[in-house]
Design a protein around this motif. Sequence first.
Motif, mmCIF file in Angstrom:
data_model
loop_
_atom_site.group_PDB
_atom_site.id
_atom_site.type_symbol
_atom_site.label_atom_id
_atom_site.label_comp_id
_atom_site.label_asym_id
_atom_site.label_seq_id
_atom_site.Cartn_x
_atom_site.Cartn_y
_atom_site.Cartn_z
ATOM 1 N N HIS A 282 -106.626 -24.052 73.419
ATOM 2 C CA HIS A 282 -105.708 -23.735 74.500
ATOM 3 C C HIS A 282 -106.391 -22.931 75.602
ATOM 4 C CE1 HIS A 282 -101.756 -24.939 72.704
ATOM 5 N NE2 HIS A 282 -102.532 -24.948 71.615
ATOM 6 N N ALA A 283 -105.957 -23.198 76.823
ATOM 7 C CA ALA A 283 -106.379 -22.402 77.969
ATOM 8 C C ALA A 283 -105.306 -21.346 78.239
ATOM 9 C CB ALA A 283 -106.578 -23.294 79.184
ATOM 10 N N ALA A 284 -105.538 -20.516 79.239
ATOM 11 C CA ALA A 284 -104.571 -19.464 79.553
ATOM 12 C C ALA A 284 -103.345 -20.005 80.280
ATOM 13 C CB ALA A 284 -105.244 -18.385 80.401
ATOM 14 N N ALA A 285 -103.486 -21.155 80.950
ATOM 15 C CA ALA A 285 -102.391 -21.717 81.741
ATOM 16 C C ALA A 285 -102.306 -23.220 81.509
ATOM 17 C CB ALA A 285 -102.618 -21.423 83.230
ATOM 18 N N PRO A 286 -101.131 -23.821 81.724
ATOM 19 C CA PRO A 286 -100.984 -25.277 81.576
ATOM 20 C C PRO A 286 -101.867 -26.019 82.580
ATOM 21 C CG PRO A 286 -98.842 -24.188 81.676
ATOM 22 C CD PRO A 286 -99.855 -23.167 82.075
ATOM 23 N N PRO A 287 -102.231 -27.263 82.291
ATOM 24 C CA PRO A 287 -103.050 -28.037 83.224
ATOM 25 C C PRO A 287 -102.246 -28.427 84.465
ATOM 26 C CG PRO A 287 -102.332 -29.422 81.413
ATOM 27 C CD PRO A 287 -101.913 -28.020 81.075
ATOM 28 N N GLU A 288 -102.946 -28.650 85.559
ATOM 29 C CA GLU A 288 -102.284 -29.090 86.779
ATOM 30 C C GLU A 288 -101.760 -30.508 86.609
ATOM 31 O OE1 GLU A 288 -104.830 -28.728 90.129
ATOM 32 O OE2 GLU A 288 -105.146 -26.572 89.899
ATOM 33 N N GLY A 289 -100.649 -30.794 87.279
ATOM 34 C CA GLY A 289 -100.083 -32.140 87.240
ATOM 35 C C GLY A 289 -99.271 -32.436 86.002
ATOM 36 N N SER A 290 -98.731 -31.399 85.353
ATOM 37 C CA SER A 290 -97.974 -31.607 84.115
ATOM 38 C C SER A 290 -96.740 -32.477 84.309
ATOM 39 C CB SER A 290 -97.560 -30.254 83.520
ATOM 40 O OG SER A 290 -98.686 -29.517 83.118
ATOM 41 N N GLU A 291 -96.294 -32.653 85.548
ATOM 42 C CA GLU A 291 -95.129 -33.518 85.785
ATOM 43 C C GLU A 291 -95.442 -34.972 85.454
ATOM 44 O OE1 GLU A 291 -97.530 -33.316 89.561
ATOM 45 O OE2 GLU A 291 -96.754 -31.858 88.104
ATOM 46 N N ARG A 292 -96.717 -35.330 85.327
ATOM 47 C CA ARG A 292 -97.091 -36.704 84.994
ATOM 48 C C ARG A 292 -97.271 -36.894 83.494
ATOM 49 N NH1 ARG A 292 -100.546 -35.675 89.325
ATOM 50 N NH2 ARG A 292 -102.336 -35.499 87.910
ATOM 51 N N ALA A 293 -97.019 -35.854 82.710
ATOM 52 C CA ALA A 293 -97.235 -35.923 81.267
ATOM 53 C C ALA A 293 -96.264 -36.894 80.608
ATOM 54 C CB ALA A 293 -97.083 -34.530 80.649
ATOM 55 N N THR A 294 -96.684 -37.428 79.445
ATOM 56 C CA THR A 294 -95.827 -38.330 78.677
ATOM 57 C C THR A 294 -94.485 -37.690 78.379
ATOM 58 O OG1 THR A 294 -97.764 -39.306 77.629
ATOM 59 C CG2 THR A 294 -95.644 -39.678 76.556
ATOM 60 N N LEU A 295 -94.504 -36.441 77.915
ATOM 61 C CA LEU A 295 -93.271 -35.751 77.544
ATOM 62 C C LEU A 295 -92.316 -35.685 78.724
ATOM 63 C CD1 LEU A 295 -91.573 -34.088 75.595
ATOM 64 C CD2 LEU A 295 -92.868 -32.074 76.287
ATOM 65 N N THR A 296 -92.839 -35.345 79.900
ATOM 66 C CA THR A 296 -91.997 -35.242 81.089
ATOM 67 C C THR A 296 -91.402 -36.596 81.440
ATOM 68 O OG1 THR A 296 -93.390 -33.447 81.912
ATOM 69 C CG2 THR A 296 -91.939 -34.524 83.502
ATOM 70 N N GLN A 297 -92.204 -37.643 81.364
ATOM 71 C CA GLN A 297 -91.710 -38.984 81.685
ATOM 72 C C GLN A 297 -90.602 -39.416 80.741
ATOM 73 O OE1 GLN A 297 -94.460 -42.144 82.620
ATOM 74 N NE2 GLN A 297 -96.126 -40.700 82.945
ATOM 75 N N LEU A 298 -90.781 -39.117 79.450
ATOM 76 C CA LEU A 298 -89.777 -39.539 78.482
ATOM 77 C C LEU A 298 -88.489 -38.744 78.601
ATOM 78 C CD1 LEU A 298 -92.016 -40.085 75.325
ATOM 79 C CD2 LEU A 298 -91.120 -41.806 76.907
ATOM 80 N N LYS A 299 -88.577 -37.500 79.069
ATOM 81 C CA LYS A 299 -87.386 -36.670 79.240
ATOM 82 C C LYS A 299 -86.661 -36.992 80.536
ATOM 83 C CE LYS A 299 -88.459 -32.487 76.609
ATOM 84 N NZ LYS A 299 -88.707 -31.038 76.703
ATOM 85 N N THR A 300 -87.379 -37.564 81.534
ATOM 86 C CA THR A 300 -86.809 -37.807 82.848
ATOM 87 C C THR A 300 -86.365 -39.250 82.964
ATOM 88 O OG1 THR A 300 -88.289 -36.162 83.768
ATOM 89 C CG2 THR A 300 -87.210 -37.634 85.333
ATOM 90 N N ARG A 301 -85.098 -39.457 83.254
ATOM 91 C CA ARG A 301 -84.568 -40.814 83.336
ATOM 92 C C ARG A 301 -84.866 -41.458 84.686
ATOM 93 N NH1 ARG A 301 -80.959 -44.167 81.006
ATOM 94 N NH2 ARG A 301 -79.721 -45.535 82.328
#
Length: 499
Positions: A282-301
């Motif tokens: 793990h890093a100290a902060a989330p990676p940039e562009g997390s809105e393109r992550a699989t999890l985000t896509q599956l949660k967003t209709r």
Amino acid sequence: SQTPPFSFDMSGDHTEQPSTLRAAPRRTHHASRRVPRVTGVETMPPKKQKTAHAGDGDAASDLSALDPSVFAPDVVAKAAATYAAASPFPHGVVSPLCVDASLRAVQAEMREHLTATFKETDLFKVLQTGDLVTVDRANPELVPKIPNLLRLRAAIYSPEFREMVQRMTGCAPLTDRIDCSANVYPRSGHLLCHDDVIGTRCISYIVYLTDPDDGWDEVDGGALELYPVESPGTPAVDPSVSLLPKWNSMAFFTVQPGRSFHAVQEVFADGKPRLSISGWYHAAAPPEGSERATLTQLKTRTGGGENGAEDDDVAEFVPFPSAIQAVIAAAAQASAEAKGDTAASEYAGDDETLGPDAEDLRYLARWVNPEYLDPENVLKIREKMEEDSSVQMREFLLPEIAAALRLATRREDEAEKLGGGRVPARSAGVGGGWAAVGPTHKQRFLRYEGESSDALKRAVRVSANDDGPPSKADLNDPKGKAPADVAGAAPPAGPLVRG
């Protein structure tokens, strides 16, 4: 009584397999429930971060379990260059990772003393242990039984090893957070495509503990598959790289939102489970562009298409009740016309009736059992569907059509070398007008996009016998005599879909 080692519950339609871990009672997870962390996708907020504690990484920095070559400057430099140039995204393999005798001891301890739970959703099928992060605190009695496992965990999360990972990958500074578990993929086990992006994950890794005396081959399946992207956040239909789970190797890659798409190929080996320790740095902060992550896509209709359009084109679907009414009305009209009663249907004057008209039904009668085209039966089917939300229509196709399709599919399977325990090629079924359709992290199927109707017409054949459908011998022999086209039966027009 205790469950003996090397056994686990694979009841149902699964083939019973010898286990590398003792199994806890089987527990099936449904898609609506929380997805285990091994998948890289969760349906609930991630747990509070766990950090090193007494007995972990930073406390001892005992590196005796690791092969000394891992830290050699020339080895690290070469690995860094290979990693940076790798495609479809930065990844690498360290081999050997450990002193062979040390890793064999780790494997033996895991087999003897850890418990694995069977988990299955529409995304994965795997046996998984609890967190190896807290195994010593949660089960103090295990500590004297798994010294080599704890030593390996401490080594791969030590400051020295994390610094080496950082130099190899060029990633941001890594924290001392420990995040790992053990996984067993038995025969038919798999993990579908995803990008691993959750929270502050920076580097994903897998340490393979497959059988050291029975090497892993391509025919065994279980490869780590890496997918290129066709567009931001959309993986290609097929992987471009496959890494076999070789004994004493560590595969790792940078977690990148909408890019680090990977999967675990189905395991085909019988009695040869795919054992591994997998986790994240793990890093100290989330990676940039997390809105393109699989999890985000599956949660967003919504928002996946152009101008925020929905991905699933729901607006184009015909409302179900009106479609049913139209089919019933059309069937009643056709029945009335067949009896010569042209005034019997109030729908006869409609300019455009939704659903099959009389001509459509006559055409369908060449393919479908006429019992299912009768208006009264349509109503009965509807009532059954409304009551049970499902219906099974036996002998739906005409016998000669069903026999022809059975013969055609068996011959296609033989030509594609499918069945009989053979490993299916990803190209199976592709060609002749059929194309694979993605995106793979959501779906994969074949769609017919033929250049002409001739290709589909050739797929629907019967025996060359003049006296009817294929003989029993023809159906049981995929290499039997060549069939002839169904007399006068032109194939349906428009796109078709097969699974």
